[in-house]
Each structure stands twice: as structure tokens, then as C-alpha cells.
Design a protein around this motif. Structure first.
Motif, PDB file in Angstrom:
ATOM      1  N   LYS A  10       0.941  -1.219  -0.101  1.00 37.93           N
ATOM      2  CA  LYS A  10       0.049   0.175  -0.058  1.00 37.93           C
ATOM      3  C   LYS A  10       0.877   1.219  -0.107  1.00 37.93           C
ATOM      4  O   LYS A  10       1.906   1.263   0.601  1.00 37.93           O
ATOM      5  CB  LYS A  10      -1.108   0.078   1.243  1.00 37.93           C
ATOM      6  N   THR A  29       0.858   5.341   0.346  1.00 40.74           N
ATOM      7  CA  THR A  29      -0.083   6.680   0.823  1.00 40.74           C
ATOM      8  C   THR A  29       0.824   7.979   0.628  1.00 40.74           C
ATOM      9  O   THR A  29       1.754   8.039   0.760  1.00 40.74           O
ATOM     10  CB  THR A  29      -0.221   6.433   2.270  1.00 40.74           C
ATOM     11  N   THR A  71       3.579   0.838   2.744  1.00 43.84           N
ATOM     12  CA  THR A  71       3.494  -0.175   4.026  1.00 43.84           C
ATOM     13  C   THR A  71       3.045  -1.480   3.590  1.00 43.84           C
ATOM     14  O   THR A  71       2.230  -1.610   2.435  1.00 43.84           O
ATOM     15  CB  THR A  71       2.221   0.253   4.961  1.00 43.84           C
ATOM     16  N   GLN A  72       3.282  -2.569   4.299  1.00 47.16           N
ATOM     17  CA  GLN A  72       3.052  -3.868   3.963  1.00 47.16           C
ATOM     18  C   GLN A  72       2.813  -4.623   5.447  1.00 47.16           C
ATOM     19  O   GLN A  72       3.310  -4.439   6.280  1.00 47.16           O
ATOM     20  CB  GLN A  72       4.092  -4.825   3.626  1.00 47.16           C
ATOM     21  N   ASP A  73       1.420  -4.905   5.387  1.00 51.25           N
ATOM     22  CA  ASP A  73       0.987  -5.563   6.811  1.00 51.25           C
ATOM     23  C   ASP A  73       1.032  -4.699   8.064  1.00 51.25           C
ATOM     24  O   ASP A  73       1.411  -5.049   9.068  1.00 51.25           O
ATOM     25  CB  ASP A  73       1.792  -7.043   7.033  1.00 51.25           C
ATOM     26  N   GLY A  74       0.843  -3.401   7.748  1.00 49.76           N
ATOM     27  CA  GLY A  74       0.826  -2.311   8.784  1.00 49.76           C
ATOM     28  C   GLY A  74       2.380  -1.877   9.116  1.00 49.76           C
ATOM     29  O   GLY A  74       2.627  -1.044   9.978  1.00 49.76           O
ATOM     30  N   ARG A  75       3.351  -2.556   8.390  1.00 48.33           N
ATOM     31  CA  ARG A  75       4.710  -1.924   8.595  1.00 48.33           C
ATOM     32  C   ARG A  75       5.096  -0.864   7.611  1.00 48.33           C
ATOM     33  O   ARG A  75       4.868  -1.173   6.253  1.00 48.33           O
ATOM     34  CB  ARG A  75       5.662  -2.963   8.364  1.00 48.33           C
ATOM     35  N   GLU A  76       5.501   0.178   8.225  1.00 46.57           N
ATOM     36  CA  GLU A  76       5.998   1.317   7.256  1.00 46.57           C
ATOM     37  C   GLU A  76       7.613   0.862   6.786  1.00 46.57           C
ATOM     38  O   GLU A  76       8.402   0.879   7.728  1.00 46.57           O
ATOM     39  CB  GLU A  76       6.045   2.769   7.981  1.00 46.57           C
TER      40      GLU A  76
END
Length: 318
Positions: A84, A86, A104-109
Motif C-alpha cells: 500500500k 499513501t 506499508t505492508q501488513d501495517g509496517r512502514e
């Protein structure tokens, strides 16, 4: 059996989908990885694609379709799969605009960057010829002969060294100097995509990170990126190092044709390799010898096990 991912084109691999006016989704295929980690230049190209999409949709009124400068910080390892992006519109200007993009991937920046866009076709202002030139100059090339592997100065290589680990290199056809690379800390190449796709301003992100690694020129008795070494199969040892990028800067000098170009020349040079950290300066030129882009990297040289190590919960540090 060959999976569908093994056939992913550059256009398919870098495609992005708008989730909202400032959010975009991409998918990192496995075949664009180095080991288990998506190739840093490929990830850079997806950032460029996000910027291109954003300035052609949400910010179309700016009429600034070309990224002229990029700075990325690679905070954590990325992985194949959904990603993702942003976007934050940081500064919208008459001549140039700046956006901030976070991956981000799986909530990790994992990667953050600032990209500056303008319009390379309408730029106007003072222009002077400088005395800059590559030293030593690139060897002459005949594009009719190089396609037939008959150019007297440049030879195709069947596969980059350590390609079983650096799978993303298999997407590109490389031509190296027949008489070998010059100093160990520098390397020249002419490159084109294997599947006849063309280089565009988006793919410059990939080009600026796809070349012989200077560490290995010093690590082995014979430079594994010399044509004689490759053709003679003299150095088929497994890869010892992974070279994760800490930061990457890109300065785009020219808008390539919308249909793209077949060939680009790249020179990479490391000024210092010390304590597992190195600088990398990259110059990209077109068939006419005109500057297309400049790039500068700061990178680590780490044991390959760091690439494939299990990701810790709550942390994915390089």
C-alpha cells in the motif's frame, strides 16, 4: 512448472491501483526479488509509477507529469505480495511540486520518500554546456552489431553472476566490455529488457539499481563481471552478500519518449567500501550519449542470510 509470476512483465509488476485520491495499491511479484526481498530498484520504479498516476489523476491540474527528483529511505525489508502506498501532497507549486509517499505492508512502514515533479517538456530557463564527460569515456558501440553479439567492444552475457539468488537480474539483458571491466570499483554496461519492453522514465528507478556489484570485483580473484570469467565459468560460487539500500537519490535529466527506448548505458562507481557500507554513484545515458539520470546510493553489504532470515514479530529491520 513455470508459475504465472515467472512471466510477469515490468508493466504488470509495477502496475498500481487507486484505492482513493491519495492511496494506491500494488503487488510485488516473487520474480522481481533478490533472494526473498523485492529488488530495491524495482520498488523505486513502483514509487515512480505511484507518483505518475497521482500527478495524472488527483494532481492533473498541476500539469507536472515527470518526476525530476526522488529520495527514498529504506527502513525495513519489503516482501513479495500486496503493498500500500499513501501519498501526502507536501508542496504544490507553479514550477515544481513535492509529494511524500509511504510504503506499508501488513501495517509496517517499510520505505518512505519525497518525489519532486515538474514538466520536462515545458521547462525553460538558462542553459549552458558544461565540460562534464565520463572519464574514461565509454567504449564505442554499434547497435546493429551488438544485437547480433558481434560488436567489437561489447559482449552479451547469458546471465548475471549469482542469478539464482538475484532473480530480478534475469529480467534484463546485459552487455559488458569484451576486454573486462576497468577498475574494480567501477563497471560499465549497455542494457535492455529481456522481453522487448522499452525503458521509460518509470523504469529508470529499476535501471539505477541494476549493475555489477563492486564488492565482488574485490572479493574474488577474477572479477565475476568480466566477460572472460563469465564465459569460462571460472567463478560459479554462490552469492555471499546481499546489498540492501539504505537510501537512494535520483536526479532525472531527460524525459524519455513515451514509447520508451531499447538501450541505456550505465556506469556505476563506488568511492569507498568500508566496514560493510558503501557509496554508489550511477550515471545513466541514452544511445546518443545524453544524460538521462544521475543516482546516488548508500548501501550495506550483508551476509545473504540477512535477506532470508525469518521476520520477527513487530519488527522487520534490515
Amino acid at each position: 512448472m513455470v508459475s504465472s509470476e515467472d512471466l510477469t512483465t515490468f508493466a504488470e509488476a509495477t502496475a498500481v491501483k487507486a484505492l482513493s485520491s491519495h492511496e494506491y495499491e500494488a503487488y510485488f511479484p516473487r520474480d522481481w526479488c533478490i533472494g526473498a526481498v523485492p529488488h530495491g530498484g524495482f520498488v523505486t520504479a513502483v514509487f515512480l509509477q505511484v507518483a505518475s498516476t497521482h500527478f495524472n489523476t488527483t494532481l492533473s491540474s498541476q500539469n507536472q507529469p515527470h518526476t525530476i527528483a526522488l529520495h527514498l529511505d529504506f527502513l525495513k525489508r519489503t516482501e513479495s505480495g500486496p503493498a500500500k502506498f499513501t501519498v501526502r501532497d507536501t508542496k504544490l507549486g507553479r514550477q515544481a511540486s513535492v509529494i511524500h509517499i509511504s510504503l506499508t505492508q501488513d501495517g509496517r512502514e517499510e520505505v518512505v520518500g519525497y518525489l519532486t515533479n515538474s514538466n520536462l517538456k515545458t521547462e525553460a530557463g538558462v542553459t549552458f554546456k558544461s565540460s562534464y564527460a565520463l572519464k574514461p569515456p565509454p567504449l564505442p558501440v554499434n547497435f546493429s552489431l551488438i544485437k547480433q553479439a558481434k560488436d567489437e567492444n561489447w559482449a552479451p552475457i547469458p546471465e548475471m553472476p549469482f542469478a539464482s539468488f538475484r532473480g530480478a537480474t534475469r529480467k534484463t539483458q546485459f552487455f559488458f566490455p569484451r576486454q573486462g571491466q576497468r577498475p574494480g570499483n567501477s563497471a560499465d554496461e549497455w542494457i535492455r529488457l529481456q522481453n522487448s519492453e522499452k525503458w521509460t522514465n518509470t523504469s529508470i528507478g529499476y535501471v539505477c539499481d541494476m549493475w555489477p556489484m563492486p564488492v565482488e570485483a574485490f572479493l574474488h580473484e577474477q572479477n565475476p563481471y568480466d566477460v572472460s570469467t563469465i564465459e569460462g565459468g571460472k567463478d560459479n560460487k554462490p552469492a555471499r552478500f546481499w546489498y540492501p539500500t539504505l537510501l537512494l537519490n535520483l536526479d532525472v535529466k531527460k524525459a524519455l519518449p513515451e514509447e520508451g527506448v531499447e538501450w541505456l548505458f550505465v556506469r556505476v562507481e563506488a568511492k569507498q567500501i568500508k566496514n560493510g557500507r558503501m557509496d554508489l554513484e550511477v550515471v545513466i545515458m541514452d544511445e546518443g550519449g545524453e544524460l538521462v539520470a544521475l543516482s546516488h546510493h548508500v548501501a550495506f553489504a550483508l551476509d545473504v542470510s540477512r535477506n532470508t532470515a525469518k521476520r520477527k514479530t513487530g519488527s522487520s529491520k534490515i
